[in-house]
Design an enzyme around this catalytic site. Structure first.
Site, PDB file in Angstrom:
ATOM      1  CD  GLN A 153      21.345   0.214 -52.893  1.00 30.86           C
ATOM      2  OE1 GLN A 153      20.956   1.030 -53.710  1.00 30.86           O
ATOM      3  NE2 GLN A 153      20.719  -0.921 -52.671  1.00 30.86           N
ATOM      4  CB  CYS A 200      25.305   8.310 -56.866  1.00 30.49           C
ATOM      5  SG  CYS A 200      26.500   7.714 -58.063  1.00 30.49           S
ATOM      6  CD  GLU A 201      32.103   6.713 -54.105  1.00 29.03           C
ATOM      7  OE1 GLU A 201      32.912   5.953 -54.641  1.00 29.03           O
ATOM      8  OE2 GLU A 201      32.112   6.955 -52.884  1.00 29.03           O
ATOM      9  CG  HIS A 202      30.389   6.480 -59.332  1.00 23.31           C
ATOM     10  ND1 HIS A 202      29.863   5.216 -59.332  1.00 23.31           N
ATOM     11  CD2 HIS A 202      31.621   6.370 -58.779  1.00 23.31           C
ATOM     12  CE1 HIS A 202      30.737   4.379 -58.813  1.00 23.31           C
ATOM     13  NE2 HIS A 202      31.810   5.046 -58.469  1.00 23.31           N
ATOM     14  CG  HIS A 203      26.594   9.887 -61.910  1.00 23.26           C
ATOM     15  ND1 HIS A 203      26.475   8.546 -61.615  1.00 23.26           N
ATOM     16  CD2 HIS A 203      27.117   9.947 -63.157  1.00 23.26           C
ATOM     17  CE1 HIS A 203      26.894   7.824 -62.630  1.00 23.26           C
ATOM     18  NE2 HIS A 203      27.291   8.641 -63.583  1.00 23.26           N
ATOM     19  CG  HIS A 251      20.870   4.142 -57.445  1.00 16.28           C
ATOM     20  ND1 HIS A 251      22.145   4.216 -56.940  1.00 16.28           N
ATOM     21  CD2 HIS A 251      20.252   3.162 -56.734  1.00 16.28           C
ATOM     22  CE1 HIS A 251      22.292   3.309 -55.982  1.00 16.28           C
ATOM     23  NE2 HIS A 251      21.156   2.665 -55.852  1.00 16.28           N
ATOM     24  CB  CYS A 310      23.152   8.242 -61.454  1.00 20.13           C
ATOM     25  SG  CYS A 310      23.358   6.894 -60.295  1.00 20.13           S
TER      26      CYS A 310
END
Length: 190
Positions: A128, A86-89, A156, A158
């Site tokens: 995703q 995940c690019e956010h976390h 995920h 996250c």
């Protein structure tokens, strides 16, 4: 290209920021190991979608001209297992399975190449939703078919291991193009 030396330095700094000693026995080689792991799991960041398409562009002729379509003919590869982050976390997206379908337009792609495309696209900091779009773009470029569908379901970390902590929650996404979007009966293949 991925800068392993910079990653090592930053991981060492993270260990210090966490209050640990990066020189203690168990952590001494951790920055090096993490840098090597990142080079492997983020290999796809070194390539554009077009470069991935060129990398796995192994097709076979169907003895049809490029615009002819055989009614009812579809290629589907199901349950392709892969992972991403995940690019956010920077958290693991795991137990992901992709279903990839396309309607051939005179040529078909080698089946192992479909799985390799999924793997390489997953080896990026991702969402995703973007993974499905990227896979569809690449398959369409390789096959020349505008009729492509990619569905993905996965977990995920996250969502499961932090924040909301819902460990059995699956995320499902679909990228439907051409006939797969226009004709709902085509979605039976997914």
């Amino acid at each position: 290209m991925i800068d392993e030396r910079a990653i090592e330095e930053h991981i060492r700094g993270i260990l210090v920021a966490l209050g640990d000693d990066p020189d203690r026995e168990g952590l001494k080689d951790t920055p090096y190991r993490v840098a090597r792991m990142y080079s492997e799991v983020f290999e796809g960041m070194n390539y554009t979608n077009h470069e991935i398409a060129e990398m796995f562009n192994r097709t076979f002729s169907e003895d049809l001209d490029d615009t002819e379509e055989r009614p009812g003919h579809v290629v589907v590869m199901k349950d392709i297992e892969f992972f991403s982050y995940c690019e956010h976390h920077m958290a693991l997206m795991y137990d992901m399975k992709a279903n990839v379908a396309y309607i051939p337009r005179g040529k078909v792609i080698g089946l192992s190449k479909i799985a390799r495309v999924c793997d390489m696209v997953g080896k990026r900091l991702q969402l995703q939703e973007r993974i499905g779009r990227d896979i569809a773009d690449i398959i369409s470029e390789i096959t020349g078919s505008p009729d492509v569908a990619v569905t993905i379901e996965g977990y995920h970390s996250c969502v499961s291991a932090r924040g909301i902590k819902k460990p059995h929650t699956k995320t499902f996404t679909a990228e439907l193009r051409g006939r797969f979007r226009e004709d709902p009966s085509m979605q039976v293949y997914l």
